[in-house]
Design a protein around this motif. Structure first.
Motif, mmCIF file in Angstrom:
data_model
loop_
_atom_site.group_PDB
_atom_site.id
_atom_site.type_symbol
_atom_site.label_atom_id
_atom_site.label_comp_id
_atom_site.label_asym_id
_atom_site.label_seq_id
_atom_site.Cartn_x
_atom_site.Cartn_y
_atom_site.Cartn_z
ATOM 1 N N ASN A 84 -2.431 25.027 6.021
ATOM 2 C CA ASN A 84 -2.341 23.837 6.868
ATOM 3 C C ASN A 84 -1.532 24.112 8.123
ATOM 4 O O ASN A 84 -1.882 23.677 9.216
ATOM 5 N N PHE A 85 -0.424 24.816 7.965
ATOM 6 C CA PHE A 85 0.416 25.146 9.112
ATOM 7 C C PHE A 85 -0.292 26.078 10.079
ATOM 8 O O PHE A 85 -0.147 25.960 11.299
ATOM 9 N N LEU A 88 -2.333 24.599 12.852
ATOM 10 C CA LEU A 88 -1.656 23.915 13.959
ATOM 11 C C LEU A 88 -1.487 24.825 15.174
ATOM 12 O O LEU A 88 -1.181 24.333 16.260
ATOM 13 N N THR A 94 -8.670 26.843 10.948
ATOM 14 C CA THR A 94 -8.093 26.019 9.884
ATOM 15 C C THR A 94 -8.964 26.129 8.641
ATOM 16 O O THR A 94 -9.949 25.413 8.490
ATOM 17 N N HIS A 169 -7.216 17.166 13.607
ATOM 18 C CA HIS A 169 -7.585 18.208 14.563
ATOM 19 C C HIS A 169 -8.708 17.729 15.484
ATOM 20 O O HIS A 169 -8.738 18.059 16.670
ATOM 21 N N PHE A 198 0.571 15.819 17.276
ATOM 22 C CA PHE A 198 0.928 17.117 16.698
ATOM 23 C C PHE A 198 2.021 16.944 15.642
ATOM 24 O O PHE A 198 1.986 17.572 14.580
ATOM 25 N N GLU A 201 0.371 15.535 12.636
ATOM 26 C CA GLU A 201 -0.370 16.577 11.926
ATOM 27 C C GLU A 201 0.564 17.498 11.149
ATOM 28 O O GLU A 201 0.220 17.988 10.070
ATOM 29 N N PHE A 202 1.740 17.735 11.705
ATOM 30 C CA PHE A 202 2.743 18.548 11.005
ATOM 31 C C PHE A 202 3.137 17.869 9.693
ATOM 32 O O PHE A 202 3.226 18.517 8.646
ATOM 33 N N SER A 205 0.228 17.937 7.193
ATOM 34 C CA SER A 205 0.078 19.248 6.564
ATOM 35 C C SER A 205 0.961 19.374 5.336
ATOM 36 O O SER A 205 0.539 19.910 4.300
#
Length: 224
Positions: A84-85, A88, A94, A169, A198, A201-202, A205
């Motif tokens: 997942n990371f 990014l 991904t 994403h 972002f 999303e972090f 994840s």
């Protein structure tokens, strides 16, 4: 040039190479090189995270005889979190956005749980198909419903992870494509929005890797 918005999730899009699947293993570089020699701050941080997860999975499993099984779910959490990371970072494929990977993780574990459960705890597994207090008339229907819900578990587990990775994403990619036609003020606003997405999303994840591992542990605890 990106011809399709969803081509971001095509393994052959960037650089036209199938080697993009190698991004699955890029997370290995985050393992401390001197992991066994000189404990670093990163080692202590990661060890603390794994220890906390071990205790939580131990509680979820509930069976003292299955303490070693927590290593499976801690490793599963680590693998999903790494991938997942990796998604990014720019130009890194991904892999967790594809059912090819997520089903590969979810399906074998679910099948092994079912085989183990029906071989060792057959009566217990069959009792799960009829909730307590169900009227006799509804029992055949409840068996069908519970069986179907059990069968689709690996699919929903894999789809949940892939869909969450794709959604964020895709939104970031879509907003980035509009930057060239915006004014200076709107571009600055777009940058702030992208930073917020972002950050989201972090967090997603981490959350999705945790949810994936916890649900797998719960499915495992039901066969005991």
């Amino acid at each position: 040039m990106m011809m399709n918005l969803f081509s971001t999730f095509d393994p052959s899009t960037n650089f036209n190479m199938q080697l993009n699947w190698l991004s699955t293993f890029i997370g290995l570089i985050f393992i401390p090189q001197l992991f066994w020699l000189i404990p670093s701050r990163f080692y202590f941080l990661w060890n603390k995270i794994l220890s906390t997860l071990h205790l939580e999975f131990k509680i979820l499993l509930g069976n003292p005889k299955m303490n070693g099984s927590t290593l499976i779910f801690v490793s599963l959490f680590s693998i999903v979190l790494y991938n997942n990371f990796m998604g990014l970072f720019p130009y890194i494929f991904t892999s967790t956005s594809h059912l090819t990977l997520t089903l590969t993780l979810a399906l074998p574990l679910w099948i092994s749980f079912m085989i183990f459960g029906y071989i060792n705890n057959t009566i217990h597994m069959l009792a799960h198909t009829v909730p307590q207090g169900t009227p006799p008339v509804l029992m055949p229907f409840m068996v069908c419903i519970e069986t179907i819900s059990n069968i689709i578990r690996p699919g929903t587990l894999a789809m949940r992870l892939a869909a969450n990775m794709v959604a964020g994403h895709l939104l970031i990619t879509f907003l980035s494509g509009t930057g060239s036609s915006l004014s200076l003020f709107l571009i600055n606003f777009l940058i702030l929005v992208q930073l917020a997405l972002f950050t989201l999303e972090f967090a997603v994840s981490i959350i999705q890797s945790y949810v994936f591992a916890v649900l797998t542990a719960l499915y495992s605890s039901e066969v005991n």
